[in-house]
Write a protein that holds these residues in place. Structure first.
Motif, PDB file in Angstrom:
ATOM      1  N   MET A 363      33.270 -31.436 -70.650  1.00 40.00           N
ATOM      2  CA  MET A 363      33.009 -32.061 -71.935  1.00 40.00           C
ATOM      3  C   MET A 363      33.922 -33.256 -72.182  1.00 40.00           C
ATOM      4  O   MET A 363      33.587 -34.174 -72.923  1.00 40.00           O
ATOM      5  N   SER A 364      35.121 -33.274 -71.547  1.00 42.20           N
ATOM      6  CA  SER A 364      36.021 -34.404 -71.749  1.00 42.20           C
ATOM      7  C   SER A 364      35.426 -35.681 -71.195  1.00 42.20           C
ATOM      8  O   SER A 364      35.738 -36.775 -71.661  1.00 42.20           O
ATOM      9  N   GLU A 365      34.547 -35.570 -70.155  1.00 42.45           N
ATOM     10  CA  GLU A 365      33.898 -36.761 -69.631  1.00 42.45           C
ATOM     11  C   GLU A 365      32.579 -37.053 -70.334  1.00 42.45           C
ATOM     12  O   GLU A 365      32.258 -38.211 -70.624  1.00 42.45           O
ATOM     13  N   THR A 366      31.797 -36.015 -70.604  1.00 41.22           N
ATOM     14  CA  THR A 366      30.487 -36.260 -71.195  1.00 41.22           C
ATOM     15  C   THR A 366      30.595 -36.884 -72.580  1.00 41.22           C
ATOM     16  O   THR A 366      29.678 -37.582 -73.012  1.00 41.22           O
ATOM     17  N   ALA A 367      31.713 -36.664 -73.273  1.00 40.72           N
ATOM     18  CA  ALA A 367      31.903 -37.306 -74.568  1.00 40.72           C
ATOM     19  C   ALA A 367      31.940 -38.825 -74.434  1.00 40.72           C
ATOM     20  O   ALA A 367      31.633 -39.552 -75.384  1.00 40.72           O
ATOM     21  N   GLN A 368      32.298 -39.307 -73.237  1.00 34.56           N
ATOM     22  CA  GLN A 368      32.341 -40.749 -73.017  1.00 34.56           C
ATOM     23  C   GLN A 368      30.958 -41.333 -72.709  1.00 34.56           C
ATOM     24  O   GLN A 368      30.804 -42.552 -72.659  1.00 34.56           O
ATOM     25  N   CYS A 369      29.981 -40.484 -72.471  1.00 33.96           N
ATOM     26  CA  CYS A 369      28.669 -40.936 -72.012  1.00 33.96           C
ATOM     27  C   CYS A 369      27.720 -41.314 -73.141  1.00 33.96           C
ATOM     28  O   CYS A 369      26.614 -41.810 -72.869  1.00 33.96           O
ATOM     29  N   VAL A 370      28.128 -41.082 -74.376  1.00 33.60           N
ATOM     30  CA  VAL A 370      27.235 -41.326 -75.508  1.00 33.60           C
ATOM     31  C   VAL A 370      26.802 -42.798 -75.534  1.00 33.60           C
ATOM     32  O   VAL A 370      27.623 -43.708 -75.584  1.00 33.60           O
ATOM     33  N   GLY A 371      25.493 -43.011 -75.461  1.00 29.43           N
ATOM     34  CA  GLY A 371      24.942 -44.352 -75.548  1.00 29.43           C
ATOM     35  C   GLY A 371      25.205 -45.242 -74.348  1.00 29.43           C
ATOM     36  O   GLY A 371      24.990 -46.452 -74.416  1.00 29.43           O
ATOM     37  N   ARG A 372      25.615 -44.679 -73.222  1.00 28.19           N
ATOM     38  CA  ARG A 372      25.938 -45.485 -72.046  1.00 28.19           C
ATOM     39  C   ARG A 372      24.954 -45.215 -70.908  1.00 28.19           C
ATOM     40  O   ARG A 372      24.240 -44.207 -70.898  1.00 28.19           O
ATOM     41  N   GLU A 373      24.949 -46.119 -69.922  1.00 30.78           N
ATOM     42  CA  GLU A 373      24.187 -45.907 -68.696  1.00 30.78           C
ATOM     43  C   GLU A 373      25.102 -45.251 -67.678  1.00 30.78           C
ATOM     44  O   GLU A 373      26.192 -45.762 -67.380  1.00 30.78           O
ATOM     45  N   VAL A 374      24.662 -44.117 -67.146  1.00 28.20           N
ATOM     46  CA  VAL A 374      25.516 -43.267 -66.324  1.00 28.20           C
ATOM     47  C   VAL A 374      24.892 -43.070 -64.949  1.00 28.20           C
ATOM     48  O   VAL A 374      23.673 -42.954 -64.817  1.00 28.20           O
ATOM     49  N   LEU A 375      25.764 -43.009 -63.938  1.00 27.97           N
ATOM     50  CA  LEU A 375      25.337 -42.832 -62.551  1.00 27.97           C
ATOM     51  C   LEU A 375      25.720 -41.432 -62.080  1.00 27.97           C
ATOM     52  O   LEU A 375      26.855 -40.989 -62.268  1.00 27.97           O
ATOM     53  N   ILE A 376      24.769 -40.720 -61.464  1.00 28.98           N
ATOM     54  CA  ILE A 376      25.016 -39.421 -60.842  1.00 28.98           C
ATOM     55  C   ILE A 376      24.800 -39.579 -59.336  1.00 28.98           C
ATOM     56  O   ILE A 376      23.739 -40.033 -58.899  1.00 28.98           O
ATOM     57  N   ILE A 377      25.803 -39.202 -58.538  1.00 33.10           N
ATOM     58  CA  ILE A 377      25.722 -39.361 -57.091  1.00 33.10           C
ATOM     59  C   ILE A 377      25.625 -37.977 -56.465  1.00 33.10           C
ATOM     60  O   ILE A 377      26.564 -37.179 -56.532  1.00 33.10           O
ATOM     61  N   GLY A 378      24.485 -37.657 -55.864  1.00 31.08           N
ATOM     62  CA  GLY A 378      24.285 -36.356 -55.243  1.00 31.08           C
ATOM     63  C   GLY A 378      22.930 -35.784 -55.580  1.00 31.08           C
ATOM     64  O   GLY A 378      22.327 -36.135 -56.606  1.00 31.08           O
ATOM     65  N   GLY A 379      22.455 -34.861 -54.729  1.00 27.17           N
ATOM     66  CA  GLY A 379      21.114 -34.338 -54.931  1.00 27.17           C
ATOM     67  C   GLY A 379      21.017 -32.830 -54.931  1.00 27.17           C
ATOM     68  O   GLY A 379      19.913 -32.291 -54.822  1.00 27.17           O
ATOM     69  N   ALA A 380      22.148 -32.116 -55.076  1.00 25.17           N
ATOM     70  CA  ALA A 380      22.114 -30.656 -55.122  1.00 25.17           C
ATOM     71  C   ALA A 380      22.093 -30.183 -56.571  1.00 25.17           C
ATOM     72  O   ALA A 380      22.021 -30.978 -57.514  1.00 25.17           O
ATOM     73  N   ASN A 381      22.173 -28.863 -56.765  1.00 28.73           N
ATOM     74  CA  ASN A 381      22.018 -28.292 -58.106  1.00 28.73           C
ATOM     75  C   ASN A 381      23.060 -28.798 -59.100  1.00 28.73           C
ATOM     76  O   ASN A 381      22.742 -29.058 -60.264  1.00 28.73           O
ATOM     77  N   SER A 382      24.322 -28.929 -58.667  1.00 33.85           N
ATOM     78  CA  SER A 382      25.362 -29.377 -59.599  1.00 33.85           C
ATOM     79  C   SER A 382      25.038 -30.760 -60.144  1.00 33.85           C
ATOM     80  O   SER A 382      25.241 -31.037 -61.333  1.00 33.85           O
ATOM     81  N   ALA A 383      24.522 -31.642 -59.278  1.00 34.93           N
ATOM     82  CA  ALA A 383      24.146 -32.980 -59.721  1.00 34.93           C
ATOM     83  C   ALA A 383      22.991 -32.919 -60.717  1.00 34.93           C
ATOM     84  O   ALA A 383      22.986 -33.626 -61.729  1.00 34.93           O
TER      85      ALA A 383
END
Length: 554
Positions: A363-383
């Motif tokens: 949650m400490s990181e996701t709070a920074q994601c509000v209204g932003r464009e975010v990159l996820i690197i990976g294709g397994a379940n955690s991603a």
């Protein structure tokens, strides 16, 4: 108004006699509900306000004389506004200063000016102060009284602290020194200290503290209470927590040691939706919290953040050396250290770790994601889990996958959810070729495997979930590992696997037993394990049944 601490009323005057008189009158009428303080100059008053700001106090009213040689009253009130913008402001003036007072009403949003003399106060002072305080109470939003963290939003050290509090479920308020006036003022008030700062409710200020310092402040044990235990569990992810629950419930004295915070990698997972018994899913942090409470109820003892750094045989016991310089012995040891996401070797990646590029998500990181464009690197379940969670707050989420589709490594239920979310875009056969930015992540260079072309994508935040590495370097030469560092157990030890540490006893090793008898491995750290939360929990529970078998037959 009986809550403590009481709000502050501060009066400022360079004439000691006037200062005493104003304080006397205010104390007589408001001393029960307010702390009435005084200062002999504007600079002294500002220093006092800085200390009040640090301690988390509330300031309701500022009354300042206008004619002071070092700093005028209006200049003081202007400076004070940045520290306590909600405080009511009044000037104490002589008749000749009324023009200045009128000007200050527009310049500094002065709430009122009082003419000297104010006698009798019941007629010329108290009704005005009553009105000002009434307005303050009606408009005021109480200042946060808990833990405050002051630092730069994009900072590895700030991230470390926010992650610590988040994963320990310790409420805190983050004040960005670059965008939050209160954060900037607190940083300025402690300019001699290294950032980030942690301000505790009692007024103590910690300068860039490490996890051990914080744990000591919050009463989290870092030293074992006894020299020997029936079971020592190393690692407090799902496997280690399950082992602790079953060990404690069986009446075994149990010590759990974790290098970070209970929950492991699963504790950073935003939502686990395929765990038995939770049809709506649950956050990894919630699972960890419940398991920790359950294990403690059965008597398990926890030490964190404490790292295991050594293991040796002290027949019949096993001796574990800890990072705090102490040792504990155990009849049996369960190794459940789990794994960490692999660090990227991509050019530029090291420059932005925890400064725009993160491994895993809390949650400490996701709070920074509000209204932003975010990159996820990976294709397994955690991603996939992270992408779905972040998509609830982000403007757009882009998933980069090296394979041709998500079907290769991701569960079908996650793929269906991703396909249904318009804010998520999947880019198959794509890798990051370079991370770019000046002090913080700003963009990535993408390499498209199908065409060989490259492109640049703006990116302030990137989360990576590429493979995993077990935490077993400290066991090199102690127990058998495979070529990737995962622990060999049970049938994998017989016949000898080429390791320099083959099985030495006449009996075959038990299912989860390592090459050191009485030492078991459970969860993701074990070679051949199924990398799922439920599987880790099952292995942790199974390990305790094998501990019983070992201890009764040893």
């Amino acid at each position: 108004m009986s809550d403590s601490p009481r709000p502050v009323m501060l009066t400022v005057d360079d004439d000691p006699q006037v200062l005493r008189a104003v304080r006397r009158d205010l104390l007589s009428a408001y001393g029960k509900d307010y702390r009435v303080l005084g200062a002999a100059s504007g600079s002294e008053a500002l220093a006092l306000l800085d200390s009040l700001l640090v301690s988390g106090a509330e300031v309701a009213l500022l009354i300042s004389d206008q004619r002071m040689p070092e700093m005028t009253g209006s200049d003081f009130l202007l400076e004070a506004t940045s520290r306590f913008p909600d405080a009511k402001r009044a000037l104490l003036t002589a008749y000749a200063d009324t023009d200045v007072a009128v000007s200050a009403i527009n310049k500094i949003r002065l709430d009122y000016y009082l003419l000297k003399p104010w006698d009798p106060p019941q007629e010329r002072l108290f009704p005005i102060v009553d009105d000002l305080l009434s307005d303050w109470v009606a408009q005021h939003r109480p200042r946060y009284q808990g833990i405050r963290v002051v630092g730069a939003r994009v900072s590895a050290e700030t991230h470390r602290l926010r992650d610590y509090f988040t994963r320990n479920e310790q409420p805190f308020q983050f004040l960005d020194l670059e965008s939050d006036p209160e954060g900037a003022n607190l940083a300025q008030a402690h300019a001699s200290l290294d950032l980030p700062l942690v301000l505790l409710p009692g007024g103590e200020v910690l300068s860039n503290p490490d996890a051990v310092q914080l744990s000591e402040r919050f009463g989290i044990a870092t030293l074992a209470s006894r020299p020997h235990y029936d079971t020592v569990v190393i690692g407090a992810g799902p496997a280690g927590l399950a082992a602790a629950v079953y060990s404690g419930s069986e009446g075994l004295s149990t010590l759990v040691v974790d290098a970070e915070v209970p929950g492991g990698q699963a504790g950073t997972t935003s939502r686990i939706e395929n765990y038995l018994g939770f049809p709506s899913g649950l956050a990894g942090a919630d699972l960890a919290r419940r398991a920790l409470t359950q294990a403690r109820r059965f008597g398990a003892e926890f030490l964190y953040p404490v790292r295991a750094v050594g293991l040796r045989s002290g027949d019949p016991a096993r001796i574990v050396t800890l990072s705090n310089g102490t040792e504990v012995s155990a009849s049996s040891v369960i190794l459940a250290m789990g794994v960490s996401y692999n660090r990227l070797t991509t050019p530029g990646a090291a420059n932005f770790e925890n400064q725009g590029l993160f491994y895993g998500t809390t949650m400490s990181e996701t709070a920074q994601c509000v209204g932003r464009e975010v990159l996820i690197i990976g294709g397994a379940n955690s991603a996939g889990q992270a992408a779905i969670h972040i998509a609830t707050v982000a403007l757009k989420v882009t998933i980069l996958v090296r394979d041709k589709s998500l079907d290769v490594a991701m569960s079908n239920y996650l793929i269906r959810e991703i396909d249904a979310l318009p804010t998520i875009e999947v880019c198959p056969s794509t890798e990051v070729a370079e991370f770019r930015g000046n002090g913080k992540l700003e963009s990535v260079v993408l390499s498209h495997k199908g065409t060989g072309e490259t492109s640049v994508l703006p990116a302030e935040l990137a989360f990576t979930y590429i493979g995993a590495t077990p935490h077993t370097d400290w066991l090199d030469g102690v127990v058998a590992r495979d070529e990737r560092g995962f622990l060999l157990t049970g049938p994998d030890l017989v016949p000898p696997s080429g390791s320099a540490l083959p099985w030495a006893l006449e009996r075959p090793p038990y299912l989860l037993e390592t090459s050191m008898p009485g030492v078991f491995a459970a969860g993701d750290v074990r070679a051949g394990s199924i990398k799922r939360v439920a599987a880790g929990v099952g292995e942790g529970a199974t390990a305790i049944s094998l501990v019983h078998l070992y201890q009764t037959r040893a």
